[in-house]
Design an enzyme around this catalytic site. Structure first.
Site, PDB file in Angstrom:
ATOM      1  N   VAL A  16     -34.554 -33.221 -16.081  1.00 32.95           N
ATOM      2  CA  VAL A  16     -35.112 -34.359 -15.343  1.00 32.95           C
ATOM      3  C   VAL A  16     -36.438 -34.788 -15.944  1.00 32.95           C
ATOM      4  O   VAL A  16     -36.691 -35.985 -16.148  1.00 32.95           O
ATOM      5  CB  VAL A  16     -35.272 -34.014 -13.849  1.00 32.95           C
ATOM      6  CG1 VAL A  16     -36.014 -35.129 -13.109  1.00 32.95           C
ATOM      7  CG2 VAL A  16     -33.914 -33.780 -13.208  1.00 32.95           C
ATOM      8  N   PHE A 157     -31.602 -39.614  -9.519  1.00 30.53           N
ATOM      9  CA  PHE A 157     -30.158 -39.806  -9.361  1.00 30.53           C
ATOM     10  C   PHE A 157     -29.509 -39.891 -10.745  1.00 30.53           C
ATOM     11  O   PHE A 157     -28.718 -40.784 -11.021  1.00 30.53           O
ATOM     12  CB  PHE A 157     -29.871 -41.064  -8.545  1.00 30.53           C
ATOM     13  CG  PHE A 157     -30.464 -41.037  -7.167  1.00 30.53           C
ATOM     14  CD1 PHE A 157     -29.818 -40.358  -6.135  1.00 30.53           C
ATOM     15  CD2 PHE A 157     -31.666 -41.658  -6.886  1.00 30.53           C
ATOM     16  CE1 PHE A 157     -30.357 -40.321  -4.863  1.00 30.53           C
ATOM     17  CE2 PHE A 157     -32.221 -41.628  -5.617  1.00 30.53           C
ATOM     18  CZ  PHE A 157     -31.561 -40.960  -4.593  1.00 30.53           C
ATOM     19  N   LEU A 158     -29.871 -38.970 -11.607  1.00 31.68           N
ATOM     20  CA  LEU A 158     -29.388 -38.974 -12.984  1.00 31.68           C
ATOM     21  C   LEU A 158     -28.101 -38.174 -13.104  1.00 31.68           C
ATOM     22  O   LEU A 158     -28.022 -37.048 -12.620  1.00 31.68           O
ATOM     23  CB  LEU A 158     -30.442 -38.372 -13.923  1.00 31.68           C
ATOM     24  CG  LEU A 158     -31.840 -38.991 -13.871  1.00 31.68           C
ATOM     25  CD1 LEU A 158     -32.771 -38.234 -14.801  1.00 31.68           C
ATOM     26  CD2 LEU A 158     -31.788 -40.467 -14.233  1.00 31.68           C
ATOM     27  N   LYS A 212     -31.347 -37.795  -1.167  1.00 33.36           N
ATOM     28  CA  LYS A 212     -30.762 -37.143  -2.344  1.00 33.36           C
ATOM     29  C   LYS A 212     -29.693 -36.137  -1.939  1.00 33.36           C
ATOM     30  O   LYS A 212     -28.578 -36.135  -2.481  1.00 33.36           O
ATOM     31  CB  LYS A 212     -31.860 -36.449  -3.146  1.00 33.36           C
ATOM     32  CG  LYS A 212     -31.345 -35.634  -4.346  1.00 33.36           C
ATOM     33  CD  LYS A 212     -30.560 -36.508  -5.325  1.00 33.36           C
ATOM     34  CE  LYS A 212     -29.948 -35.693  -6.459  1.00 33.36           C
ATOM     35  NZ  LYS A 212     -30.899 -35.183  -7.415  1.00 33.36           N
ATOM     36  N   CYS A 268     -26.290 -29.772  -9.621  1.00 37.34           N
ATOM     37  CA  CYS A 268     -26.707 -30.508  -8.423  1.00 37.34           C
ATOM     38  C   CYS A 268     -25.833 -30.254  -7.200  1.00 37.34           C
ATOM     39  O   CYS A 268     -26.321 -29.745  -6.184  1.00 37.34           O
ATOM     40  CB  CYS A 268     -26.737 -32.003  -8.731  1.00 37.34           C
ATOM     41  SG  CYS A 268     -27.984 -32.470  -9.934  1.00 37.34           S
TER      42      CYS A 268
END
Length: 464
Positions: A16, A157-158, A212, A268
């Site tokens: 990130v 939000f990758l 998220k 994630c």
């Protein structure tokens, strides 16, 4: 307002942090990425990327050459004077219970606090449990009396494999703060993206933190749902691809994350769902749908093992299995919560010999999968194998010469856990072919059904 004469500091040169720093530099900011790992920083200065991400090395090199991006190891030199300091460190699951370990986040907050300039905005970009912003704010206030500081939540939000595109063309930018000045700083920072059409949502800090977790858990629910529908399709003789397209055309549902497979993994979804469950439990609000999805996804790996064993004739003992793909998805070298880490050891316990190939992930996978032989190519992996398993949907595999692969194998059996190949094409190439939620017979029937109304002049939406 964010002053472009002042640098932005990124704490953490991981996935990130590095993508965020390079992309912020690309939209015109001066950025310093700081990490305590001196070897990592030395590698970045030499142009070596610590992660595999398409286009990242080129982007980093370009921004370094332009003078907008630099790297450091010392917070005392990287933080003073920065208008915004992004915390982009890991929040791995705790070994004891699987919930988010906040040690790195709080350590970063404590490390930057003495060096913050007046009016600086501390941006928590790491994925953190709800309420973390309050804890960071309290910690910073206990360490420094520097005036005008603000703590903001700005979740990422990758998607691995397309992270640069996701940053540069985001479907939303979420900023969590109740401080109008901090909101203005963040709006100015992201102005090049919002002027290009990216929506900016400013909300309170806790809502931003929850967004998220809620988003990732919802996407994981879609994956779990279509996997269960795939099981039903196999029993009733329907094609899960057609079902997914049919329901995905409904704009209330959408087509993304409706691909049947071996279950979700990565850095994630698994940990974010556990963290959301923990938050619900802590507040007396059990999230039953999320809890069920986690349990179903865990069981999915065992279902895939049984599918492979059935395709091998009921036993894999003494057989050689070629596995194509080891990472949790294509486009990354990330092995976190990858299906291979569960499926391959279970096959080994049943006596299988495994040879594997992955275009990017073998260096990461090798120490995690003892006893698995790493091949130099897909064709080398399948040579002499009794069965081949498609475990990750790399485009390289889709372009493979199926007939040549079938000829190279001792027994041409394929278990395609990503539905990468057309069932009839694989069968024509010589494979005894198994996939997820569909059969060769179903594919033929679908084409016949599509062709029939065309002959009568009735318009039809082609599904394949």
């Amino acid at each position: 307002m964010q002053d472009r004469a002042k640098p932005i500091t990124i704490v953490g040169a991981g996935y990130v942090g590095l993508v965020t720093g390079a992309c912020l530099a690309a939209i015109g900011h001066r950025v310093v990425v700081v990490d305590r790992d001196a070897g990592r920083i030395a590698g970045l200065r030499a142009g070596r990327m610590p992660i595999y991400e398409e286009g990242l090395a080129t982007l980093v090199a370009g921004e370094v050459a332009a003078g907008r991006l630099s790297f450091a190891t010392d917070l005392a030199t990287a933080v003073p004077g920065a208008s915004a300091v992004f915390i982009c460190v890991g929040t791995p699951p705790r070994p004891s219970d699987g919930h988010a370990d906040m040690g790195q986040v709080m350590g970063a907050a404590a490390g930057i606090a003495p060096h913050l300039a007046p009016g600086a905005v501390v941006v928590v970009k790491s994925t953190v449990p709800v309420g973390t912003g309050d804890e960071v704010e309290a910690l910073v206030a206990a360490i420094t009396t520097t005036p005008g500081l603000a703590v903001v939540s700005n979740p990422e939000f990758l998607r691995e494999g397309v992270a640069i595109a996701d940053f540069m063309r985001p479907d939303r930018i979420v900023v969590g703060t109740s401080d109008p000045r901090a909101a203005a700083v963040m709006a100015a920072l992201y102005r090049p993206l919002t002027e290009a059409g990216a929506p900016l949502l400013v909300t309170d800090r806790r809502a931003a933190e929850l967004i998220k977790y809620a988003a990732n858990s919802f996407l994981a629910l879609k994956i779990t749902y279509i996997n269960e529908i795939a099981n039903l399709c196999e029993e009733i003789g329907a094609d899960v691809g057609d079902v997914a397209r049919g329901i995905g055309l409904d704009p209330r549902i959408g087509a993304q994350f409706l691909k049947a497979g071996p279950g979700f993994g990565g850095s994630c979804f698994p940990k974010d769902m556990l963290a959301l469950m923990k938050t619900g439990q802590d507040h007396g609000v059990p999230l039953r749908s999320v809890e069920t999805a986690v349990a179903v996804n865990d069981a999915r790996k065992g279902e895939m093992v049984r599918k492979i064993v059935r395709a091998a004739g009921g036993s894999v003992a003494g057989k050689t299995i070629a596995v194509l793909g080891l990472t949790f998805k294509a486009g990354t070298d990330d092995m976190r919560s990858a299906a291979s880490l569960v499926i391959l050891p279970q096959l080994q316990k049943q006596g299988a010999r495994i040879t594997a190939f992955d275009p990017a992930g073998m260096a990461e996978a090798a120490p995690l999968l003892p006893g698995v032989a790493m091949a130099t190519s897909a064709m080398t992996a399948v040579a002499g194998a009794d069965l081949v398993v498609i475990l990750t949907e790399w485009p390289d595999f889709a372009a493979m010469d199926l007939a040549a692969a079938a000829r190279a194998m001792r027994a041409a059996v394929m278990v395609d856990l990503r539905n990468l190949f057309d069932p009839e094409a694989a069968t024509r190439a010589g494979f005894a072919y198994r996939s997820v939620g569909r059969t060769a017979r179903d594919a033929a029937a679908r084409r016949e059904a599509v062709a029939a109304p065309v002959r009568t002049g009735v318009p039809v939406l082609e599904l394949s």
